[in-house]
Design an enzyme around this catalytic site. Sequence first.
Site, PDB file in Angstrom:
ATOM      1  N   LYS A 115       0.865  -1.187   0.000  1.00  0.00           N
ATOM      2  CA  LYS A 115       0.000   0.000   0.000  1.00  0.00           C
ATOM      3  C   LYS A 115       0.899   1.234   0.000  1.00  0.00           C
ATOM      4  O   LYS A 115       1.448   1.621   1.028  1.00  0.00           O
ATOM      5  CB  LYS A 115      -0.932   0.015   1.207  1.00  0.00           C
ATOM      6  CG  LYS A 115      -1.950   1.159   1.155  1.00  0.00           C
ATOM      7  CD  LYS A 115      -2.908   1.115   2.334  1.00  0.00           C
ATOM      8  CE  LYS A 115      -3.940   2.234   2.215  1.00  0.00           C
ATOM      9  NZ  LYS A 115      -3.307   3.567   2.169  1.00  0.00           N
ATOM     10  N   LYS A 316      -3.609  -1.890   7.410  1.00  0.00           N
ATOM     11  CA  LYS A 316      -2.755  -0.738   7.702  1.00  0.00           C
ATOM     12  C   LYS A 316      -1.886  -1.005   8.924  1.00  0.00           C
ATOM     13  O   LYS A 316      -2.371  -1.457   9.962  1.00  0.00           O
ATOM     14  CB  LYS A 316      -3.605   0.519   7.909  1.00  0.00           C
ATOM     15  CG  LYS A 316      -4.414   0.905   6.666  1.00  0.00           C
ATOM     16  CD  LYS A 316      -5.053   2.261   6.788  1.00  0.00           C
ATOM     17  CE  LYS A 316      -4.036   3.367   6.598  1.00  0.00           C
ATOM     18  NZ  LYS A 316      -4.680   4.705   6.490  1.00  0.00           N
ATOM     19  N   CYS A 435      32.693  32.683  10.876  1.00  0.00           N
ATOM     20  CA  CYS A 435      31.776  32.172  11.901  1.00  0.00           C
ATOM     21  C   CYS A 435      32.143  30.724  12.205  1.00  0.00           C
ATOM     22  O   CYS A 435      32.168  29.882  11.296  1.00  0.00           O
ATOM     23  CB  CYS A 435      30.335  32.252  11.404  1.00  0.00           C
ATOM     24  SG  CYS A 435      29.150  31.452  12.508  1.00  0.00           S
TER      25      CYS A 435
END
EC number: 6.5.1.2
Length: 687
Positions: A115, A316, A435
């Site tokens: 899926k 699911k 920096c």
Amino acid sequence: MTPEVLRQWQELAEQVREHQFRYYVRDAPVITDAEFDELLRRLEALEEQYPELRTPDSPTQLVGGAGFATEFEPVEHLERMLSLDNAFNTEELTAWAGRIHADVGDSAAYLCELKIDGVALSLVYEGGRLTRASTRGDGRTGEDVTLNARTIEDVPERLSHSEDHRMPEVLEVRGEVFFRVADFQALNASLVEEGKAPFANPRNSAAGSLRQKDPAVTARRRLRMICHGLGHTEGFRPATLHQAYLALQAWGLPVSQHTTLVADLAGVQERIDYWGEHRHEVDHEIDGVVVKVDDVALQRRLGSTSRAPRWAIAYKYPPEEAQTKLLDIRVNVGRTGRVTPFAFMTPVKVAGSTVAQATLHNASEVKRKGVLIGDTVVIRKAGDVIPEVLGPVVDLRDGSEREFVMPTTCPECGTPLAPEKEGDADIRCPNTRSCPGQLRERVFHVSSRNALDIEMLGYEAGAALLSARVIGDEGDLFGLTEEELLRTDLFRTKAGDLSANGRRLLANLDKAKAAPLWRVLVALSIRHVGPTAARALATEFGSIDAIVSATTEQLAAVEGVGPTIASAVSEWFTVDWHREIVEKWRAAGVRMADERDDSVPRTLAGVTVVVTGSLPGFSRDEAKEAIVTRGGKAAGSVSKKTSYVVAGDAPGSKYDKAVELGVPILDEDGFRKLLEQGPPAEVGEPT
């Protein structure tokens, strides 16, 4: 039924419809899939208890996108495009299989498919040619996205001929459009770099990309598609679904290589268990396994409800989300000066790994998500996707939470922060040369996999070299000596000798000097220049010096570069200390030009070739390399400047564009002759 029950149903139905609108139309959900599924299940349970509430316009009876107005032209599906019912546990799956058994007995075999977490698309082919592409919509009427779908490489403009499978007169095929995880990450990185909000997940990005008003935007995003079902067909009546998939594949349509035919429910459960353990080994996100009755006659017998077929179900998996405490929001200074807030959280295990930090992109994203320091937050992580804070659990707030305030000065060097230009979402530290935060990130970037891929030069090693002042910046890396490395504890043994890791670092630095030009370009930390743009520049110009000498217009004209990247490249080389880094590397022996193989004839000098479709004798990269090594340009789109189009099996819309513009078209044999002999006098369409 009491008024209280009716009120509860109305509230639930309204919530479901609101979240469907945000999901299907706006592509901007505000709750997780699991939370939406729970809302829908509560509504279904209420309607199960009170059947009179189950009206035809209930969200439980409609396909997800029903009833919402959109900006695309509506188009009717030839056959209804339904959704799927869900199973969230073994009991629900067994109950579904029991209903199948009660209706058709033991004769049903099952197809198990991944899926894919994407967006549904329907394609219509008439006489083998793509005539329409549309979204699901309400199942009967979708949105016409044909122009955008034609830009998807997997979607053929014409079906391929097959000796074994007669091409149907009409073929309506359904599938899923999605992003591979790596492509999704690259897209989000580019959006953030441009100061735009990133997509929440691959599904949202696929939906948003497919529904762009400008097909050129869709074309730039690497969407993929896999076909997984049929709608209306004429001249094609397969007996089983897996036979249909074989035919689709023979016609050049993309089908999944992970689909399995099993005999019974035990086989289904084995597939579900297997992919539950191996889901992150696939290059795209999956959220479950779709189970379908394979026999088409049995499918017709079982039929469907108003929203889903009875012969299929989606199992699911549990969501890959977790809740944890947001302890603090800190900021990080990147290699190009962008200051990014990130979440510092109580460590929590999610998606198989422990997560303690997650990016928040910029101050606007922090505000949009509504998170406060001290909140309980929901985080999501799927496979290799970078952990993401979805939002706060507002109900768990106790009043001790506080807002995040973006700093006004750089936490690394104290320089005042500001956006580069008005309207930018990002703020930056303008102290780019010195920096400390930017220095560490740039040194680390030089060694990264997409740049010069130097083992032993990790973040710790780079920081150690800088703090010991062995190097002043990345320009000093390739001049490092054994004596200099001995000044750092990290590379010195207790006896005072150079450690094995130190020797490996020196050897790897020496090896990296011979890296191809595109890797050198990436390593220089030029904004917007990643591997794709760097390869294009290296192929077109061949050397750093040629790139420096090129105008911004010449750079922008390179396929895959464009005006934004071209401006960034031109501006980068105007800075004195940037050029100093290049010269330091050059003096140390870093190769600043690609070597050309003189044994390969330059048969394609000045020739632009576009390859579309699949060539049995060449992978896509091999075809491009064959063109480039012979002096040609391997372009990604067809224009009047295109010299030839090479058309393999299942060519896309580039073929039609070539016909429209009158660009000569070659088959694979013609391509081989072109590589060997150069441009022929006349070139026709492949036979």
